[in-house]
Design a protein around this motif. Structure first.
Motif, PDB file in Angstrom:
ATOM      1  N   GLU A 201      27.359  43.673  50.616  1.00  0.00           N
ATOM      2  CA  GLU A 201      28.178  42.798  49.770  1.00  0.00           C
ATOM      3  C   GLU A 201      29.544  43.421  49.482  1.00  0.00           C
ATOM      4  OE1 GLU A 201      27.410  39.730  49.037  1.00  0.00           O
ATOM      5  OE2 GLU A 201      25.590  40.028  50.205  1.00  0.00           O
ATOM      6  N   VAL A 202      29.596  44.744  49.341  1.00  0.00           N
ATOM      7  CA  VAL A 202      30.882  45.416  49.132  1.00  0.00           C
ATOM      8  C   VAL A 202      31.772  45.256  50.364  1.00  0.00           C
ATOM      9  CG1 VAL A 202      31.973  47.673  48.825  1.00  0.00           C
ATOM     10  CG2 VAL A 202      29.980  47.067  47.463  1.00  0.00           C
ATOM     11  N   PHE A 203      31.181  45.406  51.545  1.00  0.00           N
ATOM     12  CA  PHE A 203      31.971  45.289  52.776  1.00  0.00           C
ATOM     13  C   PHE A 203      32.515  43.867  52.949  1.00  0.00           C
ATOM     14  CE2 PHE A 203      29.200  48.868  54.669  1.00  0.00           C
ATOM     15  CZ  PHE A 203      29.985  49.811  54.032  1.00  0.00           C
ATOM     16  N   PHE A 204      31.755  42.883  52.488  1.00  0.00           N
ATOM     17  CA  PHE A 204      32.234  41.501  52.588  1.00  0.00           C
ATOM     18  C   PHE A 204      33.448  41.259  51.689  1.00  0.00           C
ATOM     19  CE2 PHE A 204      27.868  39.901  54.087  1.00  0.00           C
ATOM     20  CZ  PHE A 204      28.314  39.823  55.399  1.00  0.00           C
ATOM     21  N   GLN A 205      33.648  42.124  50.679  1.00  0.00           N
ATOM     22  CA  GLN A 205      34.765  41.946  49.749  1.00  0.00           C
ATOM     23  C   GLN A 205      36.055  42.638  50.209  1.00  0.00           C
ATOM     24  OE1 GLN A 205      34.228  39.843  47.294  1.00  0.00           O
ATOM     25  NE2 GLN A 205      32.092  39.718  48.027  1.00  0.00           N
ATOM     26  N   VAL A 206      36.004  43.318  51.354  1.00  0.00           N
ATOM     27  CA  VAL A 206      37.220  43.980  51.846  1.00  0.00           C
ATOM     28  C   VAL A 206      38.299  42.922  52.090  1.00  0.00           C
ATOM     29  CG1 VAL A 206      38.211  45.354  53.715  1.00  0.00           C
ATOM     30  CG2 VAL A 206      35.900  45.826  52.891  1.00  0.00           C
ATOM     31  N   PRO A 207      39.495  43.094  51.542  1.00  0.00           N
ATOM     32  CA  PRO A 207      40.555  42.092  51.747  1.00  0.00           C
ATOM     33  C   PRO A 207      40.856  41.888  53.231  1.00  0.00           C
ATOM     34  CG  PRO A 207      41.169  43.631  50.017  1.00  0.00           C
ATOM     35  CD  PRO A 207      39.915  44.177  50.638  1.00  0.00           C
ATOM     36  N   MET A 227      39.501  53.258  58.498  1.00  0.00           N
ATOM     37  CA  MET A 227      40.747  53.316  57.725  1.00  0.00           C
ATOM     38  C   MET A 227      40.804  52.301  56.592  1.00  0.00           C
ATOM     39  SD  MET A 227      43.701  54.051  60.598  1.00  0.00           S
ATOM     40  CE  MET A 227      43.436  52.486  61.419  1.00  0.00           C
ATOM     41  N   ALA A 228      40.132  51.142  56.772  1.00  0.00           N
ATOM     42  CA  ALA A 228      40.265  50.070  55.779  1.00  0.00           C
ATOM     43  C   ALA A 228      38.974  49.782  55.022  1.00  0.00           C
ATOM     44  CB  ALA A 228      40.760  48.785  56.470  1.00  0.00           C
ATOM     45  N   VAL A 229      37.855  49.746  55.768  1.00  0.00           N
ATOM     46  CA  VAL A 229      36.607  49.286  55.137  1.00  0.00           C
ATOM     47  C   VAL A 229      35.960  50.382  54.293  1.00  0.00           C
ATOM     48  CG1 VAL A 229      34.292  48.395  55.582  1.00  0.00           C
ATOM     49  CG2 VAL A 229      36.236  47.606  56.963  1.00  0.00           C
ATOM     50  N   LEU A 230      35.755  51.548  54.899  1.00  0.00           N
ATOM     51  CA  LEU A 230      35.046  52.610  54.174  1.00  0.00           C
ATOM     52  C   LEU A 230      35.808  53.097  52.939  1.00  0.00           C
ATOM     53  CD1 LEU A 230      33.494  54.664  57.110  1.00  0.00           C
ATOM     54  CD2 LEU A 230      32.414  52.947  55.667  1.00  0.00           C
ATOM     55  N   PRO A 231      37.151  53.303  53.001  1.00  0.00           N
ATOM     56  CA  PRO A 231      37.852  53.683  51.756  1.00  0.00           C
ATOM     57  C   PRO A 231      37.723  52.629  50.667  1.00  0.00           C
ATOM     58  CG  PRO A 231      39.211  54.170  53.660  1.00  0.00           C
ATOM     59  CD  PRO A 231      38.048  53.371  54.166  1.00  0.00           C
ATOM     60  N   VAL A 318      32.219  56.610  40.311  1.00  0.00           N
ATOM     61  CA  VAL A 318      32.866  55.316  40.558  1.00  0.00           C
ATOM     62  C   VAL A 318      34.188  55.221  39.795  1.00  0.00           C
ATOM     63  CG1 VAL A 318      32.657  52.843  40.191  1.00  0.00           C
ATOM     64  CG2 VAL A 318      30.721  54.139  41.068  1.00  0.00           C
ATOM     65  N   ALA A 319      34.210  55.734  38.558  1.00  0.00           N
ATOM     66  CA  ALA A 319      35.433  55.672  37.763  1.00  0.00           C
ATOM     67  C   ALA A 319      36.543  56.511  38.381  1.00  0.00           C
ATOM     68  CB  ALA A 319      35.143  56.159  36.343  1.00  0.00           C
ATOM     69  N   ARG A 320      36.176  57.648  38.977  1.00  0.00           N
ATOM     70  CA  ARG A 320      37.184  58.501  39.610  1.00  0.00           C
ATOM     71  C   ARG A 320      37.771  57.844  40.849  1.00  0.00           C
ATOM     72  NH1 ARG A 320      35.178  64.423  40.660  1.00  0.00           N
ATOM     73  NH2 ARG A 320      37.273  64.467  41.520  1.00  0.00           N
ATOM     74  N   ARG A 321      37.049  56.894  41.463  1.00  0.00           N
ATOM     75  CA  ARG A 321      37.524  56.264  42.685  1.00  0.00           C
ATOM     76  C   ARG A 321      37.842  54.799  42.471  1.00  0.00           C
ATOM     77  NH1 ARG A 321      37.162  59.626  46.711  1.00  0.00           N
ATOM     78  NH2 ARG A 321      35.741  61.408  46.593  1.00  0.00           N
ATOM     79  N   LYS A 322      38.222  54.431  41.230  1.00  0.00           N
ATOM     80  CA  LYS A 322      38.472  53.028  40.946  1.00  0.00           C
ATOM     81  C   LYS A 322      39.751  52.515  41.605  1.00  0.00           C
ATOM     82  CE  LYS A 322      40.739  54.043  36.573  1.00  0.00           C
ATOM     83  NZ  LYS A 322      40.667  53.873  35.119  1.00  0.00           N
ATOM     84  N   GLU A 323      40.585  53.455  42.126  1.00  0.00           N
ATOM     85  CA  GLU A 323      41.794  52.991  42.791  1.00  0.00           C
ATOM     86  C   GLU A 323      41.486  52.232  44.069  1.00  0.00           C
ATOM     87  OE1 GLU A 323      41.187  57.300  44.113  1.00  0.00           O
ATOM     88  OE2 GLU A 323      40.974  56.097  42.304  1.00  0.00           O
ATOM     89  N   PHE A 324      40.240  52.422  44.599  1.00  0.00           N
ATOM     90  CA  PHE A 324      39.875  51.720  45.812  1.00  0.00           C
ATOM     91  C   PHE A 324      39.276  50.356  45.525  1.00  0.00           C
ATOM     92  CE2 PHE A 324      39.711  56.194  47.093  1.00  0.00           C
ATOM     93  CZ  PHE A 324      40.622  56.139  48.124  1.00  0.00           C
ATOM     94  N   VAL A 325      38.977  50.047  44.242  1.00  0.00           N
ATOM     95  CA  VAL A 325      38.328  48.793  43.888  1.00  0.00           C
ATOM     96  C   VAL A 325      39.341  47.664  43.860  1.00  0.00           C
ATOM     97  CG1 VAL A 325      36.976  47.598  42.157  1.00  0.00           C
ATOM     98  CG2 VAL A 325      36.607  50.024  42.575  1.00  0.00           C
TER      99      VAL A 325
END
Length: 325
Positions: A201-207, A227-231, A318-325
């Motif tokens: 479901e997270v991967f489906f949300q990739v812009p 480069m785009a999906v995993l980050p 998750v909070a430390r990596r919220k820039e990717f959300v």
């Protein structure tokens, strides 16, 4: 006005802690009150569970003649009760972490295949099967593990011991199927659907713009994913893994049926034996006396604290990596 307000509120919600999504209408106010009440109710339930566990565990802890945190002995119903959780904590953490290491790469691979590689019709079918696996009761996994998987793993254990016995994990004179390794594999199969479903479901949300930008630069499909999906999905994958770890830590019936409980701590994962918090509670609660039940509840309190710590760590990551959300 309404759509602008909602959009501004959603923007603030994504960008910071000052969240305001209400339009001021009655429905929004009622929904906000009910959501806030649900959150408070959840906190009260967790607090009530903690108070219950502490109240029931204290008499047994006061009667304990051994160190509760460092002792490996478990004899709470003796004339002089002696019990500790060191072996239970070791078995629980070892089997759960091994299950996490085994399940996470496979689950993320399944999620990537469903999201980016498989045909649409096949992807929907695979997604349904993965979701269905998460609904299988743990007793079914336990019966399957005991009747089918344990005999198979005995052969695997002999192979690993014969060819890789020089590695301490696979060493030892006696190996068998009812070992920590078998319990970890069964746990890995059980937590795999959770990690895979959330990651998918997270991967489906990739812009889509990110994917198209990478493709426009001439990236291959794997390079787009790297480069785009995993980050973008890193925080979601961490959350999924932590949820899987939480289930592995608390799994009871399957581990109790598969594992051959024995006293002592050993890093030899092919050796029959080992024990976990949940399996020990399931196996001994029915025949335990008053102090024994208190000791088991005290061990359950420790498992409760460990699970809370795992979830807090997951939130911090998750909070430390919220820039990717």
């Amino acid at each position: 006005m309404t759509s602008d307000t909602l959009e501004q509120g959603a923007t603030r919600a994504r960008g910071g802690r000052g969240r305001k999504l209400s339009t001021g209408r009655l429905g929004d106010r009622l929904f906000g009150i009910s959501a806030r009440g649900s959150g408070i109710l959840l906190l009260l339930i967790i607090a009530a569970i903690a108070v219950f566990l502490v109240a029931k565990a204290l008499p047994a802890l006061k009667a304990d003649k051994a160190n509760f945190l460092t002792s490996q002995v478990w004899n709470p119903d003796a004339a002089e009760p002696r019990f500790g959780i060191l072996q239970l904590a070791f078995g629980t953490l070892l089997s759960s972490l091994m299950a996490l290491l085994l399940a996470t790469p496979v689950a993320i691979g399944i999620a990537l295949f469903i999201a980016f590689y498989s045909p649409r019709k096949l992807a929907s079918g695979l997604g349904y099967v993965v979701d269905l696996l998460a609904a299988v009761p743990s007793v079914v996994y336990g019966l399957w593990g005991l009747q089918f998987f344990v005999p198979k793993m005995a052969s695997v254990a002999n192979f690993l011991n014969g060819n890789f016995g020089w590695i301490p994990l696979f060493g030892g004179d006696s190996v068998g199927g009812q070992s920590i390794l078998t319990a970890a594999v069964v746990l890995a199969i059980m937590i795999l659907p959770i990690i895979s479903s959330i990651s998918r479901e997270v991967f489906f949300q990739v812009p889509q713009a990110n994917v198209e930008a990478a493709l426009a630069l001439g990236a291959t499909r794997w390079e787009v994913i790297r480069m785009a999906v995993l980050p973008f999905g890193r925080s979601g994958m961490v959350s999924a893994a932590m949820l899987g770890l939480g289930r592995a830590l608390g799994e009871t019936i399957a581990v109790a049926m598969v594992l051959s409980t024995a006293a002592g701590i050993s890093l030899r994962i092919l050796k029959p034996g080992g024990n976990t918090f949940a399996a020990n509670i399931a196996n001994t609660f029915g025949m335990a006396g008053n102090t024994g039940r208190g000791a088991l509840i005290a061990s359950g309190l420790v498992l409760f604290v460990i699970t809370l710590i795992v979830n807090m760590l997951a939130r911090a990551i998750v909070a430390r990596r919220k820039e990717f959300v």
